[in-house]
Design a protein around this motif. Structure first.
Motif, PDB file in Angstrom:
ATOM      1  N   ALA A   1       0.843  -1.407   0.055  1.00  0.00           N
ATOM      2  CA  ALA A   1       0.101  -0.068   0.041  1.00  0.00           C
ATOM      3  C   ALA A   1       0.952   1.073  -0.055  1.00  0.00           C
ATOM      4  O   ALA A   1       1.878   1.189   0.639  1.00  0.00           O
ATOM      5  CB  ALA A   1      -0.795  -0.070   1.245  1.00  0.00           C
ATOM      6  N   SER A   2       0.444   2.137  -0.736  1.00  0.00           N
ATOM      7  CA  SER A   2       1.223   3.622  -0.751  1.00  0.00           C
ATOM      8  C   SER A   2       2.429   3.735  -0.955  1.00  0.00           C
ATOM      9  O   SER A   2       3.485   4.044  -0.225  1.00  0.00           O
ATOM     10  CB  SER A   2       1.053   4.399   0.735  1.00  0.00           C
ATOM     11  N   THR A   3       2.794   2.904  -2.024  1.00  0.00           N
ATOM     12  CA  THR A   3       4.261   2.656  -2.428  1.00  0.00           C
ATOM     13  C   THR A   3       4.561   3.184  -3.861  1.00  0.00           C
ATOM     14  O   THR A   3       5.658   3.201  -4.366  1.00  0.00           O
ATOM     15  CB  THR A   3       4.697   1.112  -2.654  1.00  0.00           C
ATOM     16  N   ASP A   4       3.369   3.819  -4.359  1.00  0.00           N
ATOM     17  CA  ASP A   4       3.770   4.394  -5.833  1.00  0.00           C
ATOM     18  C   ASP A   4       3.989   3.270  -7.036  1.00  0.00           C
ATOM     19  O   ASP A   4       4.664   3.727  -8.017  1.00  0.00           O
ATOM     20  CB  ASP A   4       4.778   5.596  -5.936  1.00  0.00           C
ATOM     21  N   ILE A   5       3.788   1.993  -6.528  1.00  0.00           N
ATOM     22  CA  ILE A   5       4.098   0.962  -7.618  1.00  0.00           C
ATOM     23  C   ILE A   5       3.079   1.225  -8.769  1.00  0.00           C
ATOM     24  O   ILE A   5       1.891   1.706  -8.636  1.00  0.00           O
ATOM     25  CB  ILE A   5       3.827  -0.632  -7.084  1.00  0.00           C
ATOM     26  N   THR A   6       3.343   0.619  -9.965  1.00  0.00           N
ATOM     27  CA  THR A   6       2.326   0.515 -11.313  1.00  0.00           C
ATOM     28  C   THR A   6       1.685  -0.835 -11.262  1.00  0.00           C
ATOM     29  O   THR A   6       2.500  -1.852 -11.321  1.00  0.00           O
ATOM     30  CB  THR A   6       3.289   0.865 -12.396  1.00  0.00           C
ATOM     31  N   LEU A   7       0.738  -0.724 -10.935  1.00  0.00           N
ATOM     32  CA  LEU A   7      -0.198  -2.060 -10.818  1.00  0.00           C
ATOM     33  C   LEU A   7      -0.286  -2.918 -11.716  1.00  0.00           C
ATOM     34  O   LEU A   7      -0.117  -4.206 -11.563  1.00  0.00           O
ATOM     35  CB  LEU A   7      -1.752  -1.523 -10.147  1.00  0.00           C
ATOM     36  N   GLU A   8      -0.426  -2.397 -13.189  1.00  0.00           N
ATOM     37  CA  GLU A   8      -0.550  -3.497 -14.232  1.00  0.00           C
ATOM     38  C   GLU A   8       0.804  -4.119 -14.105  1.00  0.00           C
ATOM     39  O   GLU A   8       1.001  -5.307 -14.691  1.00  0.00           O
ATOM     40  CB  GLU A   8      -0.743  -2.875 -15.456  1.00  0.00           C
ATOM     41  N   ASN A   9       1.948  -3.752 -13.764  1.00  0.00           N
ATOM     42  CA  ASN A   9       3.086  -4.330 -13.896  1.00  0.00           C
ATOM     43  C   ASN A   9       3.273  -5.398 -12.490  1.00  0.00           C
ATOM     44  O   ASN A   9       4.170  -6.387 -12.849  1.00  0.00           O
ATOM     45  CB  ASN A   9       4.459  -3.463 -13.703  1.00  0.00           C
ATOM     46  N   LEU A  10       2.566  -5.245 -11.486  1.00  0.00           N
ATOM     47  CA  LEU A  10       2.676  -6.249 -10.515  1.00  0.00           C
ATOM     48  C   LEU A  10       2.052  -7.413 -10.636  1.00  0.00           C
ATOM     49  O   LEU A  10       2.466  -8.574 -10.460  1.00  0.00           O
ATOM     50  CB  LEU A  10       2.168  -5.527  -9.146  1.00  0.00           C
ATOM     51  N   PHE A  11       0.839  -7.412 -11.281  1.00  0.00           N
ATOM     52  CA  PHE A  11       0.036  -8.720 -11.316  1.00  0.00           C
ATOM     53  C   PHE A  11       0.465  -9.597 -12.101  1.00  0.00           C
ATOM     54  O   PHE A  11       0.452 -11.025 -11.890  1.00  0.00           O
ATOM     55  CB  PHE A  11      -1.458  -8.136 -11.535  1.00  0.00           C
TER      56      PHE A  11
ATOM     57  N   HIS B   1      -3.739 -12.505   1.467  1.00  0.00           N
ATOM     58  CA  HIS B   1      -4.125 -11.143   2.020  1.00  0.00           C
ATOM     59  C   HIS B   1      -3.189 -10.354   1.121  1.00  0.00           C
ATOM     60  O   HIS B   1      -1.909  -9.955   1.141  1.00  0.00           O
ATOM     61  CB  HIS B   1      -3.694 -11.048   3.517  1.00  0.00           C
ATOM     62  N   LEU B   2      -3.949  -9.510   0.290  1.00  0.00           N
ATOM     63  CA  LEU B   2      -3.325  -8.416  -0.718  1.00  0.00           C
ATOM     64  C   LEU B   2      -3.548  -7.004  -0.241  1.00  0.00           C
ATOM     65  O   LEU B   2      -4.759  -6.711  -0.804  1.00  0.00           O
ATOM     66  CB  LEU B   2      -3.250  -9.081  -2.112  1.00  0.00           C
ATOM     67  N   ASN B   3      -2.784  -6.112   0.013  1.00  0.00           N
ATOM     68  CA  ASN B   3      -3.063  -4.771  -0.091  1.00  0.00           C
ATOM     69  C   ASN B   3      -2.419  -3.985  -1.011  1.00  0.00           C
ATOM     70  O   ASN B   3      -1.112  -3.753  -0.816  1.00  0.00           O
ATOM     71  CB  ASN B   3      -2.859  -4.248   1.405  1.00  0.00           C
ATOM     72  N   VAL B   4      -2.848  -3.479  -2.021  1.00  0.00           N
ATOM     73  CA  VAL B   4      -2.482  -2.854  -2.969  1.00  0.00           C
ATOM     74  C   VAL B   4      -2.744  -1.163  -3.210  1.00  0.00           C
ATOM     75  O   VAL B   4      -2.860  -0.693  -4.012  1.00  0.00           O
ATOM     76  CB  VAL B   4      -2.360  -3.160  -4.423  1.00  0.00           C
ATOM     77  N   SER B   5      -3.508  -0.846  -1.916  1.00  0.00           N
ATOM     78  CA  SER B   5      -4.310   0.515  -1.743  1.00  0.00           C
ATOM     79  C   SER B   5      -3.252   1.478  -2.143  1.00  0.00           C
ATOM     80  O   SER B   5      -2.095   1.671  -1.674  1.00  0.00           O
ATOM     81  CB  SER B   5      -4.971   0.495  -0.548  1.00  0.00           C
ATOM     82  N   HIS B   6      -3.936   2.641  -2.483  1.00  0.00           N
ATOM     83  CA  HIS B   6      -3.198   4.086  -2.889  1.00  0.00           C
ATOM     84  C   HIS B   6      -2.112   3.979  -3.818  1.00  0.00           C
ATOM     85  O   HIS B   6      -1.009   4.471  -3.538  1.00  0.00           O
ATOM     86  CB  HIS B   6      -3.058   4.611  -1.384  1.00  0.00           C
TER      87      HIS B   6
END
Length: 633
Positions: free
Chosen positions: A376-386, A399-404
């Motif tokens: 959460a709140s790490t400024d990662i780019t979500l489409e690259n993560l999944f 448990h997955l938290n990628v909020s903000h």
């Protein structure tokens, strides 16, 4: 008290007098101390519960020197009449009095009593871990210090692995007063709850030097498996003792040092302590909310790569890290082959990972046993993560938290297929927080359709709050949500759904798997003309027999009188057990209606209703209703 050799009555009394009545004497010997060359002089050797004393053999006697058992670094004996005790300061070489055949004069007897005195303090630890160099010749005499010769009886160990005796030993070692309350807390409270992690916050009212002795007591304690200190200030001396324990202990598995103001230089020392330990037991490291920066992460990468058993938990939330430090650490996670089968918890939230994090993606992409991942709140780019999550984390991640965070996808560019595929194929996901991500409509649709196709998991909590979904998002929810049967809890708070919230609620009511619904700030700012249809939809939702909602959060909506019809409907509801209507300013009129509902409703267990402008009269009505309601807690 025992006297093993020729001490006169006067010398005995003189020894007792000079040591004082508060010092318990375990055993005394008359020995010869080797001085310069081959010369020897008579001395009295005394063992007490925590110290060795050497006194003159004259009356009145005097203390020539003394040292703590933990000052002993070596014991040597090549003959049955000779032995040496080596301390941090110097060696002491002794010759026993009398002949070698005299039992009371044999070095084996003296060394056996020395070993027994130390085992009284540390009954569950092999002596070779306390005295690092033991050289007894010939080999058959080594049984003096062997565990087979002196097994520990569990009945004699004492509470919590003998912590009180070890704490008393460390108080003497550090020259600090022994606190009865510390021993009582551990022997009573920790023992009764079988608490295996020692929390320094329980003792933060004591002086810093007292904490130093408490930490030191963990060095050879086999009951406690962890040490925790959070949101407090520790002295330099206490931090140094933590590092010392980490260097020596073979039983300390968990280290929680949260928000202590630690910096990167402490991480340098910590890494040296772990690497120096010949058999480290450490499996959990939590350094969250310490600004250790990339320097600290790079220092930590060393022991991460070398811990043979692998880590189970690594928490570095809000540590001032950037992609550079996380990449270095992720590389170490990949290098350590044990970690792919041991690490179940990774928290890197609150750090700045907006640059390339290829090494983290590589670690997540390899098969692993991660169950909890917080980015959460790490400024990662979500489409690259999944894509990485799909390849390595689909089996165990719960448990997955990628909020903000956000998607960088430009308009017209499709969301990568791996995003939807992850949600379709995940086996164990139970908690997904994707709040505050400004989800593109295509991402929202792929997320819901992916979950709708998932036949492996169930009981999922999904947090979609604060995504500014608006009317378009409402249409996606309306068309997809009824088919997502893996859902158990849904949070769509604060999404500016406006009038479109009504059809969304109707769609939700068609999904009987949903048991918890969060609608915080979902009607705030909505045009007054749109609120009644939304509240009608909510009333219909809680009145449906085939929609057994258990928990509803409707807080911070400022509904005022618009809440009244909903409260009336509570009377006939037979499924809700927990309700949050705080922050709605319903006033005494609303409280009166709630009181009437509570006289009928026998299912509600908990209601939150603060910030509602209710006066004493309103509370009096509710109290009267509760007298006739036996379900409320």
């Amino acid at each position: 008290m025992s006297t093993r050799s020729q001490l006169t009555k006067d010398l005995n009394e003189s020894v007792k007098s000079i040591l004082g009545r508060h010092t318990k004497i375990l055993v005394k010997y008359m020995v010869k101390l080797e001085t310069k060359g081959d010369k020897t002089e008579n001395r009295v050797l005394v063992f007490t519960p925590v110290r060795v004393y050497l006194l003159s053999a004259k009356v009145p006697t005097k203390i020539e020197c003394h040292f703590h058992y933990l000052d002993i670094v070596g014991v040597e004996s090549k003959k049955s009449t000779h032995f040496s005790i080596v301390t941090n300061d110097r060696p002491y070489s002794f010759v026993t009095t009398g002949d070698a055949g005299n039992f009371s004069s044999n070095a084996d007897v003296i060394l056996t009593d020395l070993a027994s005195a130390i085992k009284q303090i540390f009954p569950t630890v092999p002596l070779k871990y306390i005295i690092r160099k033991i050289d007894i010749q010939p080999p058959e005499r080594e049984t003096i210090f062997s565990e087979e010769f002196r097994p520990s009886d569990p009945r004699n160990v004492g509470p919590c692995g003998g912590f009180s005796a070890q704490y008393a030993c460390m108080c003497d070692f550090h020259g600090v007063p022994y606190r009865e309350e510390v021993a009582w807390d551990v022997d009573t409270i920790y023992l009764s709850h079988d608490t295996r992690v020692l929390n320094l916050r329980d003792f933060d009212h004591l002086e810093p030097k007292d904490l130093m002795a408490i930490v030191s007591a963990l060095e050879y304690n086999t009951f406690f498996r962890g040490l925790k200190a959070a949101h407090m200030r520790l002295s330099h001396e206490t931090l140094e003792r933590i590092l010392h324990v980490l260097k020596r202990s073979m039983w300390l598995e968990e280290l929680h040092l949260e928000a202590l103001g630690l910096r990167w230089d402490f991480l340098n020392k910590l890494s040296i302590s772990v690497i120096t330990n010949s058999n480290p037991a450490i499996r959990t490291i939590d350094l969250s909310h310490n600004i250790i920066e990339d320097k600290g992460a790079i220092h930590l990468a060393g022991p991460i790569a070398k811990v043979s058993k692998g880590l189970c938990k690594l928490a570095l939330a809000h540590c001032g890290l950037t992609s550079k430090g996380v990449n270095q650490m992720s590389h170490s996670l990949t290098l350590n082959q044990s970690i792919s089968n041991s690490l179940t918890y990774l928290d890197l939230s609150g750090n700045s990972l907006k640059d390339d994090i290829t090494n983290l993606h590589n670690f997540l992409a390899q098969p692993n046993v991660l169950e909890h991942l917080d980015l959460a709140s790490t400024d990662i780019t979500l489409e690259n993560l999944f894509g990485a999550l799909l390849r390595g984390c689909a089996t165990h991640l719960a448990h997955l938290n990628v909020s903000h965070n956000s998607f960088s996808t430009k308009k017209g560019k499709e969301i990568p297929p791996s995003f939807k595929q992850f949600f379709t194929s995940t086996f164990s996901l139970k908690h997904l927080n994707i709040a505050g991500c400004k989800l593109p409509m295509e991402a929202l649709k792929n997320l819901l359709l992916g979950l709708a196709c998932n036949e492996s998991t169930a009981g999922l909590y999904l947090d979609l709050s604060s995504n500014t979904l608006g009317a378009q998002g409402a249409h996606v929810l309306e068309s997809c949500i009824h088919g997502v049967r893996v859902l158990q809890s849904l949070d769509i708070s604060d999404n500016n759904l406006d009038a479109e919230l009504a059809p969304v609620l109707t769609a939700i009511s068609k999904n009987p798997s949903i048991r918890t619904l969060h609608l915080t700030r979902s009607l705030t700012g909505m045009k007054p003309k749109h609120i009644p249809p939304v509240m009608d939809a909510l009333v219909n939702l809680i009145q449906k027999d085939d929609f057994p909602l258990v928990e509803l959060v409707l807080s911070e909506n400022k509904l005022k009188h618009d809440l009244h019809d909903f409260i009336n409907a509570l009377g006939s509801n037979q499924s809700l057990q927990k309700l949050d209507i705080s922050g709605n300013f319903m006033g005494d009129a609303g409280a009166r209606l709630l009181a009437k509902a509570l006289q009928i409703n026998n299912r509600l267990r908990t209601i939150y209703m603060d910030k509602n402008g209710v006066t004493l009269q309103g509370y009096a009505d509710i109290v009267y209703a509760l007298e006739h309601n036996h379900s409320m807690r």
